[in-house]
Design an enzyme around this catalytic site. Structure first.
Site, PDB file in Angstrom:
ATOM      1  N   PRO A  38       6.001  -3.930  -9.400  1.00  7.42           N
ATOM      2  CA  PRO A  38       7.369  -3.485  -9.181  1.00  7.42           C
ATOM      3  C   PRO A  38       7.715  -2.221  -9.961  1.00  7.42           C
ATOM      4  O   PRO A  38       7.105  -1.935 -10.977  1.00  7.42           O
ATOM      5  CB  PRO A  38       8.198  -4.675  -9.669  1.00  7.42           C
ATOM      6  CG  PRO A  38       7.356  -5.286 -10.726  1.00  7.42           C
ATOM      7  CD  PRO A  38       5.939  -5.115 -10.259  1.00  7.42           C
ATOM      8  N   GLU A  39       8.699  -1.481  -9.452  1.00  6.14           N
ATOM      9  CA  GLU A  39       9.141  -0.259 -10.081  1.00  6.14           C
ATOM     10  C   GLU A  39      10.501  -0.492 -10.756  1.00  6.14           C
ATOM     11  O   GLU A  39      10.949  -1.628 -10.851  1.00  6.14           O
ATOM     12  CB  GLU A  39       9.184   0.855  -9.031  1.00  6.14           C
ATOM     13  CG  GLU A  39       7.800   1.079  -8.402  1.00  6.14           C
ATOM     14  CD  GLU A  39       7.785   2.061  -7.240  1.00  6.14           C
ATOM     15  OE1 GLU A  39       8.809   2.708  -6.977  1.00  6.14           O
ATOM     16  OE2 GLU A  39       6.738   2.160  -6.582  1.00  6.14           O
TER      17      GLU A  39
END
Length: 286
Positions: free
Chosen positions: A2-3
């Site tokens: 995830p970012e």
């Protein structure tokens, strides 16, 4: 993945679920997840009796703020947290479990086993790896246009890999760089130093706008991302560029193309994002 938007969403949900909970004991089933201290028993001992005061974020890292220690957690590709009642069946690939005194458990699951945890005395984590070299926070008040321009404006580096470099700006990630560059009308191979002040201003606005909209949508679920409550993100339904190779551009109808820059798949519209600099003073409309 995830970012930043996904990690921020996890942070917010965990703040609803674990604040004020006190650790009774910790079970570590995959020792390599714990990067510091190397002594797993010491890691477990230090957290025993500690209460979670808040969950914060630095870039793509979660910071669990205990009474006397900070636990820095990186989810990598597929790491996820969930809160369960004691006795609920434990899923496969659950590698670390924090048992709380109230009978609930915070479980860390990681199918790919790439996630990491570091435990430091409170606030020392900001001066140690992996946080000490991180760059500007794009959702922080200190992230002004002047700070953005000073950090990247004169670099003889292609703008796409520069925006992905966590030592300059943290957390944007591949998805949101593609979306931001499209919104700003900038080709991903342009050198940062070739961008005019106006183009840099458009890019700055695009980065902030894209990340805020992604956070508001709960992040993006491409494969397996869920937040701390098991909910998927919804920003993937707003993608204008990422993952849309050969589809028509929503702005001009031209076919979206894909190339590899710095080892990362990159989506762009050749018409809306020409490689050659052009004069344009239009506001962000995409």
């Amino acid at each position: 993945m995830p970012e930043l938007p996904e990690v921020e969403t996890v942070r917010r949900t965990l703040n609803q679920l674990v604040i004020g909970k006190t650790v009774e004991r910790v079970s570590v089933k995959l020792p390599r997840i714990i990067q510091y201290p190397e002594d797993i028993e010491r890691f477990q001992l230090l957290l025993s009796g500690e209460t979670i005061q808040s969950v914060e974020r630095r870039g793509k890292f979660l910071r669990f703020m205990f009474d006397h220690y900070t636990l820095v957690s990186h989810l990598r590709m597929e790491g996820r947290y969930g809160v369960y009642r004691s006795g609920e069946p434990e899923e496969r690939h659950t590698h670390v479990v924090f048992y709380f005194t109230d009978g609930t458990e915070l479980r860390y699951k990681d199918v790919r086993q790439f996630g990491t945890m570091h435990l430091y005395p409170k606030d020392q984590d900001l001066q140690e790896a992996p946080l000490k070299k991180l760059g500007l926070e794009p959702l922080d008040e200190a992230f002004t246009f002047e700070a953005f321009r000073d950090r990247i404006g004169s670099r003889p580096t292609k703008i796409k890999p520069l925006l992905l470099n966590q030592e300059y700006i943290v957390g944007i990630g591949n998805i949101y760089v593609d979306e931001s560059l499209f919104l700003a009308g900038i080709h991903p191979e342009r050198e940062a130093r070739s961008l005019s002040r106006h183009e840099l201003a458009k890019l700055y606005e695009a980065v902030v706008r894209t990340l805020k909209e992604a956070v508001a949508a709960g992040g993006s679920t491409i494969k397996s991302y869920v937040n701390g409550q098991g909910e998927i993100g919804m920003f993937q339904h707003q993608f204008k560029m990422y993952g849309r190779k050969d589809e028509p551009c929503f702005h001009c109808g031209h076919k979206i193309e894909k190339m590899v820059i710095g080892g990362r798949g990159t989506h762009y519209c050749p018409k809306c994002q020409p490689l050659k600099r052009r004069r344009s003073k239009g506001a962000l409309k995409r």
